[in-house]
Enzyme design. Sequence first.
Site, PDB file in Angstrom:
ATOM      1  N   PHE A  36       0.858  -1.189   0.000  1.00  0.00           N
ATOM      2  CA  PHE A  36       0.000   0.000   0.000  1.00  0.00           C
ATOM      3  C   PHE A  36       0.892   1.236   0.000  1.00  0.00           C
ATOM      4  O   PHE A  36       1.824   1.345   0.797  1.00  0.00           O
ATOM      5  CB  PHE A  36      -0.928  -0.015   1.215  1.00  0.00           C
ATOM      6  CG  PHE A  36      -1.933   1.102   1.184  1.00  0.00           C
ATOM      7  CD1 PHE A  36      -2.949   1.105   0.239  1.00  0.00           C
ATOM      8  CD2 PHE A  36      -1.854   2.159   2.064  1.00  0.00           C
ATOM      9  CE1 PHE A  36      -3.871   2.148   0.182  1.00  0.00           C
ATOM     10  CE2 PHE A  36      -2.772   3.200   2.020  1.00  0.00           C
ATOM     11  CZ  PHE A  36      -3.783   3.194   1.072  1.00  0.00           C
TER      12      PHE A  36
ATOM     13  N   ASP B 126       1.717  -4.935   8.615  1.00  0.00           N
ATOM     14  CA  ASP B 126       0.522  -4.131   8.427  1.00  0.00           C
ATOM     15  C   ASP B 126      -0.643  -5.104   8.194  1.00  0.00           C
ATOM     16  O   ASP B 126      -0.686  -5.792   7.166  1.00  0.00           O
ATOM     17  CB  ASP B 126       0.692  -3.185   7.231  1.00  0.00           C
ATOM     18  CG  ASP B 126      -0.537  -2.287   7.029  1.00  0.00           C
ATOM     19  OD1 ASP B 126      -1.617  -2.608   7.569  1.00  0.00           O
ATOM     20  OD2 ASP B 126      -0.412  -1.280   6.311  1.00  0.00           O
TER      21      ASP B 126
ATOM     22  N   TYR C 206     -11.459  -0.096  10.349  1.00  0.00           N
ATOM     23  CA  TYR C 206     -12.675   0.256   9.606  1.00  0.00           C
ATOM     24  C   TYR C 206     -12.979  -0.660   8.436  1.00  0.00           C
ATOM     25  O   TYR C 206     -13.912  -0.397   7.679  1.00  0.00           O
ATOM     26  CB  TYR C 206     -12.665   1.720   9.159  1.00  0.00           C
ATOM     27  CG  TYR C 206     -11.470   2.196   8.347  1.00  0.00           C
ATOM     28  CD1 TYR C 206     -11.341   1.896   7.001  1.00  0.00           C
ATOM     29  CD2 TYR C 206     -10.485   2.959   8.949  1.00  0.00           C
ATOM     30  CE1 TYR C 206     -10.262   2.355   6.275  1.00  0.00           C
ATOM     31  CE2 TYR C 206      -9.397   3.422   8.233  1.00  0.00           C
ATOM     32  CZ  TYR C 206      -9.285   3.123   6.896  1.00  0.00           C
ATOM     33  OH  TYR C 206      -8.208   3.576   6.179  1.00  0.00           O
ATOM     34  N   LYS C 207     -12.183  -1.737   8.283  1.00  0.00           N
ATOM     35  CA  LYS C 207     -12.463  -2.676   7.201  1.00  0.00           C
ATOM     36  C   LYS C 207     -13.230  -3.867   7.796  1.00  0.00           C
ATOM     37  O   LYS C 207     -14.428  -3.760   8.057  1.00  0.00           O
ATOM     38  CB  LYS C 207     -11.159  -3.068   6.535  1.00  0.00           C
ATOM     39  CG  LYS C 207     -10.444  -1.858   5.914  1.00  0.00           C
ATOM     40  CD  LYS C 207      -9.104  -2.252   5.292  1.00  0.00           C
ATOM     41  CE  LYS C 207      -8.326  -1.034   4.830  1.00  0.00           C
ATOM     42  NZ  LYS C 207      -8.948  -0.373   3.662  1.00  0.00           N
TER      43      LYS C 207
ATOM     44  N   ARG D 261     -12.055  -5.005  -7.369  1.00  0.00           N
ATOM     45  CA  ARG D 261     -11.914  -5.720  -6.098  1.00  0.00           C
ATOM     46  C   ARG D 261     -13.296  -6.084  -5.543  1.00  0.00           C
ATOM     47  O   ARG D 261     -14.213  -5.257  -5.568  1.00  0.00           O
ATOM     48  CB  ARG D 261     -11.202  -4.853  -5.053  1.00  0.00           C
ATOM     49  CG  ARG D 261      -9.810  -4.470  -5.399  1.00  0.00           C
ATOM     50  CD  ARG D 261      -9.081  -3.898  -4.173  1.00  0.00           C
ATOM     51  NE  ARG D 261      -9.809  -2.781  -3.568  1.00  0.00           N
ATOM     52  CZ  ARG D 261      -9.410  -2.149  -2.469  1.00  0.00           C
ATOM     53  NH1 ARG D 261      -8.306  -2.550  -1.825  1.00  0.00           N
ATOM     54  NH2 ARG D 261     -10.111  -1.132  -1.987  1.00  0.00           N
TER      55      ARG D 261
END
Lengths: 416, 416
Positions: free
Chosen positions: B129, B201, B226-227, B375
């Site tokens: 990322f 991560d 938040y995922k 995705r």
Amino acid sequence: MTSREDCDRRDAQDALAAFRDEFVLPEGVVYLDGNSLGARPRAAAARAAQVVEEEWGQDLIGSWNTAGWWELPGRLGDRLAPLIGGAPGTTLVTDTTTGNLFKALAAALSIQAERAPGRRVIVSERDNFPTDLYVAAGLAELLGRGHELRLLDSPDALDAALADGPAVVTLSHVNYRTGALWDLADVTARVHAAGALVVWDLAHSVGALPIDLTGADADLAVGCTYKYLNGGPGSPAFLWVHPRHAGSGTSALPGWWGHARPFAMEPTFEPATGVARFLAGTQPVVSLALVECGLEIAARADLAAVRAKSLALGDLFLDLVEQRCGDHPLRLVTPREHDRRGSHLTLAHPDAYAVVQALIARGVVGDYREPDCMRFGLTPLYLRFVDVWDAVDVLADVLDSRAYAEPRFRERSTVT
Amino acid sequence: MTSREDCDRRDAQDALAAFRDEFVLPEGVVYLDGNSLGARPRAAAARAAQVVEEEWGQDLIGSWNTAGWWELPGRLGDRLAPLIGGAPGTTLVTDTTTGNLFKALAAALSIQAERAPGRRVIVSERDNFPTDLYVAAGLAELLGRGHELRLLDSPDALDAALADGPAVVTLSHVNYRTGALWDLADVTARVHAAGALVVWDLAHSVGALPIDLTGADADLAVGCTYKYLNGGPGSPAFLWVHPRHAGSGTSALPGWWGHARPFAMEPTFEPATGVARFLAGTQPVVSLALVECGLEIAARADLAAVRAKSLALGDLFLDLVEQRCGDHPLRLVTPREHDRRGSHLTLAHPDAYAVVQALIARGVVGDYREPDCMRFGLTPLYLRFVDVWDAVDVLADVLDSRAYAEPRFRERSTVT
């Protein structure tokens, strides 16, 4: 002697009085801690429900576009900018004050590294808010190439420190503990004359008095939205950068939000133009969105009137304390002169902690700071003259009756 | 060919099916973007109202004590810890993933500076990322004493990079774009055998599959709430530190919350014991408090069952895509093997952006990532087998009908 009726009359004539209705305040409380956590704007409840139930719950990921979540730091920054004398596009509401100060100091040092490479000292004052000192010292240690934090023991020591050729000066406009106010324009001019840059921390002044960063020609500034701006507990902080620096400072906390092409997801950081380069990662949207409710109120208040009322409330407080508590060992820590104080007043007392607890038990909410300080915040948008009268009335009674001597008021809680 | 009725039957037998009722989902939408922003727990609306209306509005500053705001980062960290194989007192929910990664990498480098001063290279992968790379490169530049970020062009290059004696390896457990999964225990062992430390991560794996940081003997980790943890848009991130490092790493973003005696307000930073030293400044309380709603659900879900359902949903998706979309130029970017993929699947298509927009218009919400990736996130707590069937049914129709060719689906929005 000022009477409660005198205060009632002043409230009846107060041009800012109507703002009180925009906030929800608990019954039976005189809230003198808005310098720490501002009161809740009435609109914040509906806004929270909208963000949580509609934007998150119903529109989900689409809200990054449709609810403008992605634009919030810049949009709220533009709403905040007039309060600090910032131009559009110079201000972000994002991250914590800690993170923003780190970015601002690193940017200032990187600018100086280009134009005055020998300058590696950050100057601040020993009495500054501790985090500001920790961040500056931590950054100096990280850089570690002769970088150093030097602390003023008193405001008078600034000129001597400037004579040594520092890179950056960072000061809190209003001191968190004492309420003392720096002359932002004067200090900025002196810092510049000495070849240094200035990073202002406006946490305890923004929203409480007029600030003109552009007029003062300041370099960078950070501050907090949850005190006089009533953004909600721990709401995201702000960062302002003078346009002349926006293209040059290093972002020491680079993230995809600050990239020139965030959605290209490139492996190498290329900063966005302007202040946006200081954006880092995804922001806490619910807390961030609520900042707008407080800003919306602040935008309608004349800051000169806010400042005038703040000083009037403070003068009333001090006059009444002198009249009614003169026999007690109270010492005014805050400078009494109008041009040397912010919007909270600090009184020292040998039993300050217990006195504050006893006041809270009687519905007068101030707070305590080491070693012997009682802080009383004066927030003109929701505080009345009669509130000040009632607060001093309770203070006088707590002191006269020695109510604070009860053991329960001496037990230390986690957070004071 | 799997029928919709087959999927109905699987849902009827699904031990996790009841969890769906704990979330609010929009009508008529198949939400396949929970890998980006998790759905709203039903309880979050009442919790938001409580924090905003009662804790902030009524108890104001007192809520730092009475509502436990001050304790939130550690208390939520302890709730999160079992999901990552962390012991109590090792995990904080605080700040952003960006900020936490910065702190974790700086701490890891400071630990290595003590025990292996010659090691100054951070290794990551080019496809990580972007923020992770920006933070690592930015930190290396800040330190600037031979520090450097080196990027793997493929997972196979890890051993060669390790042979060069790096200080720290930082990788995303599951890749944000491809969904590829690293073997956390195997990589940690290889990194340690080479004398380096590892910073994981976990943004795209936490809550989607079992993680055992302690069992793998990892060093530090960060991640996002938040995922798959459904903490709310941009909700604060987490930081985990192995107890063996908790007393030794430098906090590069020191703040008063991380001080050994925060309320003493001392001018010099003295870190708190344990992971608390990595706390910095005041947190966005409303967003932070909402994290608990998602964690409370996750605590009741068996992560092995979550992982098994995630893989089953993924297998169903891939089988159906092969069966129904085989004539279209789709390419599976995600490794198909169970032990090499996370909980989202990525398909490449030459018109990926427009296809994603056409799917969203039909109520199937996935997302697009450059250059040609679609995705699809599989969130076992609120996704049904029949949802996967319906999603592929729409995908097949959008492709067969070339609905995505409409100009409106090609207009780029700010956020995708």
